[in-house]
Motif scaffolding. Sequence first.
Motif, PDB file in Angstrom:
ATOM      1  N   GLY A   1      40.350  48.271  39.184  1.00 33.66           N
ATOM      2  CA  GLY A   1      39.372  47.709  40.114  1.00 33.66           C
ATOM      3  C   GLY A   1      39.310  46.192  40.135  1.00 33.66           C
ATOM      4  O   GLY A   1      39.423  45.568  41.200  1.00 33.66           O
ATOM      5  N   PRO A   2      39.157  45.526  38.966  1.00 31.30           N
ATOM      6  CA  PRO A   2      39.075  44.056  38.974  1.00 31.30           C
ATOM      7  C   PRO A   2      40.323  43.384  39.530  1.00 31.30           C
ATOM      8  O   PRO A   2      40.251  42.273  40.053  1.00 31.30           O
ATOM      9  CB  PRO A   2      38.874  43.717  37.484  1.00 31.30           C
ATOM     10  N   LEU A   3      41.487  44.051  39.430  1.00 35.34           N
ATOM     11  CA  LEU A   3      42.726  43.461  39.942  1.00 35.34           C
ATOM     12  C   LEU A   3      42.827  43.624  41.448  1.00 35.34           C
ATOM     13  O   LEU A   3      43.162  42.678  42.174  1.00 35.34           O
ATOM     14  CB  LEU A   3      43.936  44.116  39.260  1.00 35.34           C
ATOM     15  N   ILE A   4      42.547  44.826  41.939  1.00 36.24           N
ATOM     16  CA  ILE A   4      42.654  45.091  43.380  1.00 36.24           C
ATOM     17  C   ILE A   4      41.661  44.261  44.171  1.00 36.24           C
ATOM     18  O   ILE A   4      41.956  43.765  45.265  1.00 36.24           O
ATOM     19  CB  ILE A   4      42.453  46.600  43.657  1.00 36.24           C
ATOM     20  N   ASN A   5      40.468  44.058  43.600  1.00 35.44           N
ATOM     21  CA  ASN A   5      39.416  43.324  44.304  1.00 35.44           C
ATOM     22  C   ASN A   5      39.470  41.817  44.057  1.00 35.44           C
ATOM     23  O   ASN A   5      38.621  41.078  44.559  1.00 35.44           O
ATOM     24  CB  ASN A   5      38.040  43.860  43.889  1.00 35.44           C
ATOM     25  N   ALA A   6      40.433  41.361  43.288  1.00 35.74           N
ATOM     26  CA  ALA A   6      40.534  39.930  42.989  1.00 35.74           C
ATOM     27  C   ALA A   6      40.968  39.154  44.227  1.00 35.74           C
ATOM     28  O   ALA A   6      41.782  39.636  45.019  1.00 35.74           O
ATOM     29  CB  ALA A   6      41.523  39.704  41.856  1.00 35.74           C
ATOM     30  N   PRO A   7      40.455  37.929  44.437  1.00 35.77           N
ATOM     31  CA  PRO A   7      40.884  37.111  45.582  1.00 35.77           C
ATOM     32  C   PRO A   7      42.384  36.822  45.552  1.00 35.77           C
ATOM     33  O   PRO A   7      43.029  36.742  46.594  1.00 35.77           O
ATOM     34  CB  PRO A   7      40.056  35.826  45.431  1.00 35.77           C
ATOM     35  N   ASP A   8      42.931  36.653  44.358  1.00 34.92           N
ATOM     36  CA  ASP A   8      44.364  36.375  44.209  1.00 34.92           C
ATOM     37  C   ASP A   8      44.908  37.387  43.207  1.00 34.92           C
ATOM     38  O   ASP A   8      44.788  37.210  41.988  1.00 34.92           O
ATOM     39  CB  ASP A   8      44.571  34.948  43.711  1.00 34.92           C
ATOM     40  N   VAL A   9      45.529  38.462  43.716  1.00 32.40           N
ATOM     41  CA  VAL A   9      46.006  39.543  42.853  1.00 32.40           C
ATOM     42  C   VAL A   9      47.062  39.036  41.881  1.00 32.40           C
ATOM     43  O   VAL A   9      47.053  39.354  40.687  1.00 32.40           O
ATOM     44  CB  VAL A   9      46.562  40.710  43.698  1.00 32.40           C
ATOM     45  N   ARG A  10      48.009  38.229  42.386  1.00 30.56           N
ATOM     46  CA  ARG A  10      49.064  37.735  41.506  1.00 30.56           C
ATOM     47  C   ARG A  10      48.482  36.928  40.338  1.00 30.56           C
ATOM     48  O   ARG A  10      48.869  37.124  39.185  1.00 30.56           O
ATOM     49  CB  ARG A  10      50.047  36.875  42.301  1.00 30.56           C
ATOM     50  N   ALA A  11      47.556  36.046  40.638  1.00 29.77           N
ATOM     51  CA  ALA A  11      46.950  35.237  39.570  1.00 29.77           C
ATOM     52  C   ALA A  11      46.200  36.119  38.573  1.00 29.77           C
ATOM     53  O   ALA A  11      46.246  35.883  37.362  1.00 29.77           O
ATOM     54  CB  ALA A  11      46.012  34.197  40.171  1.00 29.77           C
ATOM     55  N   ALA A  12      45.518  37.157  39.089  1.00 34.00           N
ATOM     56  CA  ALA A  12      44.761  38.054  38.202  1.00 34.00           C
ATOM     57  C   ALA A  12      45.696  38.832  37.281  1.00 34.00           C
ATOM     58  O   ALA A  12      45.418  38.998  36.083  1.00 34.00           O
ATOM     59  CB  ALA A  12      43.910  39.013  39.033  1.00 34.00           C
ATOM     60  N   VAL A  13      46.813  39.315  37.812  1.00 32.62           N
ATOM     61  CA  VAL A  13      47.770  40.065  36.994  1.00 32.62           C
ATOM     62  C   VAL A  13      48.432  39.148  35.978  1.00 32.62           C
ATOM     63  O   VAL A  13      48.575  39.491  34.802  1.00 32.62           O
ATOM     64  CB  VAL A  13      48.834  40.738  37.887  1.00 32.62           C
ATOM     65  N   GLU A  14      48.836  37.966  36.404  1.00 34.03           N
ATOM     66  CA  GLU A  14      49.518  37.049  35.492  1.00 34.03           C
ATOM     67  C   GLU A  14      48.578  36.515  34.406  1.00 34.03           C
ATOM     68  O   GLU A  14      49.052  36.051  33.360  1.00 34.03           O
ATOM     69  CB  GLU A  14      50.116  35.882  36.283  1.00 34.03           C
ATOM     70  N   ALA A  15      47.277  36.612  34.634  1.00 32.68           N
ATOM     71  CA  ALA A  15      46.313  36.147  33.634  1.00 32.68           C
ATOM     72  C   ALA A  15      46.054  37.190  32.549  1.00 32.68           C
ATOM     73  O   ALA A  15      45.453  36.876  31.516  1.00 32.68           O
ATOM     74  CB  ALA A  15      44.985  35.783  34.312  1.00 32.68           C
ATOM     75  N   LEU A  16      46.503  38.440  32.778  1.00 34.66           N
ATOM     76  CA  LEU A  16      46.271  39.494  31.791  1.00 34.66           C
ATOM     77  C   LEU A  16      47.105  39.241  30.541  1.00 34.66           C
ATOM     78  O   LEU A  16      48.246  38.779  30.622  1.00 34.66           O
ATOM     79  CB  LEU A  16      46.640  40.865  32.371  1.00 34.66           C
ATOM     80  N   ASP A  17      46.526  39.575  29.376  1.00 34.83           N
ATOM     81  CA  ASP A  17      47.340  39.505  28.166  1.00 34.83           C
ATOM     82  C   ASP A  17      48.259  40.726  28.118  1.00 34.83           C
ATOM     83  O   ASP A  17      48.147  41.648  28.919  1.00 34.83           O
ATOM     84  CB  ASP A  17      46.462  39.417  26.912  1.00 34.83           C
ATOM     85  N   THR A  18      49.179  40.718  27.169  1.00 32.80           N
ATOM     86  CA  THR A  18      50.204  41.762  27.098  1.00 32.80           C
ATOM     87  C   THR A  18      49.606  43.157  26.961  1.00 32.80           C
ATOM     88  O   THR A  18      50.052  44.105  27.628  1.00 32.80           O
ATOM     89  CB  THR A  18      51.150  41.490  25.909  1.00 32.80           C
ATOM     90  N   ASP A  19      48.590  43.307  26.114  1.00 33.02           N
ATOM     91  CA  ASP A  19      48.006  44.633  25.882  1.00 33.02           C
ATOM     92  C   ASP A  19      47.395  45.208  27.152  1.00 33.02           C
ATOM     93  O   ASP A  19      47.584  46.386  27.476  1.00 33.02           O
ATOM     94  CB  ASP A  19      46.947  44.558  24.781  1.00 33.02           C
ATOM     95  N   ARG A  20      46.645  44.372  27.897  1.00 33.33           N
ATOM     96  CA  ARG A  20      45.991  44.871  29.103  1.00 33.33           C
ATOM     97  C   ARG A  20      47.005  45.163  30.213  1.00 33.33           C
ATOM     98  O   ARG A  20      46.896  46.159  30.931  1.00 33.33           O
ATOM     99  CB  ARG A  20      44.938  43.863  29.574  1.00 33.33           C
ATOM    100  N   LEU A  21      47.998  44.291  30.361  1.00 41.03           N
ATOM    101  CA  LEU A  21      49.009  44.531  31.388  1.00 41.03           C
ATOM    102  C   LEU A  21      49.821  45.782  31.066  1.00 41.03           C
ATOM    103  O   LEU A  21      50.210  46.533  31.970  1.00 41.03           O
ATOM    104  CB  LEU A  21      49.929  43.316  31.510  1.00 41.03           C
TER     105      LEU A  21
END
Length: 516
Positions: free
Chosen positions: A452-472
């Motif tokens: 949910g927080p990724l899909i609804n993020a204004p910038d999906v790429r930035a939100a995904v790239e900000a995730l640490d290894t465990d969460r991604l």
Amino acid sequence: MADVDTVIYLRQSQDRTGDELGVARQREDTRKLCELRGWRVVAEHSDNDTSASGKRQRPGFEAVLAAVQEGRAACVVAWDMTRLTRNARDRLRLLELGKRHGLTVAFVRGTDLDLSTPAGRLTADILGSVAQHEIEQKSDRQRRAALQAAEQGRRIGGRRPFGYEADGVTIREPEAAAVRDAYEGVLAGVPLGRVAADWNARGLHTPQARFTHGCDGACPASVRPRACPKRTATEPSEWTAQTVRPVLLNPRYAGLRAHVTEALREVMDPRAARLKAIVGPAAWEGLVSEETWRAVVELLTDPSRANPARGGKGLLTGVALCGVPECGATVHRGAAPARRGREGHATYRCRAALGHVGRAVGPVDWWVTEVVIGRLERPDAALLLADDKRPDAVKLRREARALRTRLDNLAGLLADGTLTETGVRRESAKLRAKLEEVERQQADAGRADILGPLINAPDVRAAVEALDTDRLRVVIDTLMTVTLLPPGRGVRFGQDVAAWERTAERISASIVIDWR
């Protein structure tokens, strides 16, 4: 009876501050008695912050018995009989030694007892039985008071819980924030070891001080440092995965009150018993919702996690599969051997066999991450969040509370004759089965929404790239199954993103994505 070799024994049941004021008062009084009688004090032993009920070994008391046994003392002085012994086993050992060695026991608040005589042993036995009766009655009162406090949701003391002040009710915000982050992180796939490292990095430590022996090896090996009469307090411990786990399993953080009875303690570990002994809401505010807490409990107590695989540093460690036919084992990150003067580079290798898949980490991680971003940026990504069957958390909480109340009322129905013992057992089994099902649904309702927080993020790429290894890693495992195929001999994809973009078609040809 002057010039008698005497051993002084001091004991205090509770000393929460560690200042030993109780044993200091006893020392002053017992030494004054020895001085008045003209007795020679050859040794002094104490057990501070130690009960005499018999549940814990008392090194000081054992030293007193040893001194009598070895003939180094003919008299033992204590403040009164309750300080010396309050259980039948220790009392019998003392009486038998007294009979064999002609021991005299003297009390500041009491009379002298010659244990070499039948009358002296009878008096000591009666006084000891009275002391034991007193402690058993006190224990009954304390158990009843503890049950009443639990039913009312009150706290009755103990060590300061992490996340709260010493009263156990007022929230200590820096620690509380760390606890909330930990619940969210565990549900998002963060290992407990990483949670512990995060708490330590924040400068947070366990609430309890550590203790070390200060007796230079005088205590038996079975005596814990906290029970050592000359213990030394040190700084609180740093967190580890093993100490974080019981914190997250504690019902108090969901605002629930548990009451572990002696019967439960006899059949299971007290920490596990807390999960079975919830009696209702607590008087203090929880740090997370009951649904979130139950989701974490279900995750951490899953038998399949008894020896969980380590996530490791690799993004696809434990997630991607080996593409060799009939293998299907997961891969882990390692280093390829250096060749012809070149350093080895990080690779994914099959856990099952060395000769299976071996893939460079860089291009594989880059491609899989690009696939994830592409999927979450699609217009239909919101469909991934559709869940019309999501449980109603408020309704479930009400239902669980009603079921616990009905379980508590069964004892009254048996007492007034409304139900027989067989009927109570049958009804209790039904209610407990319903309660387990409601608690399972609460755990489902509390699972973190990974996407949910990724899909609804204004910038999906930035939100995904900000995730640490465990969460991604959890996001990848939620969306897809990744299978790595051998790339073939002599295939090179380069060392940077620009090179990977030029060879993207060749990289993707050896990575199979199956959407869940």
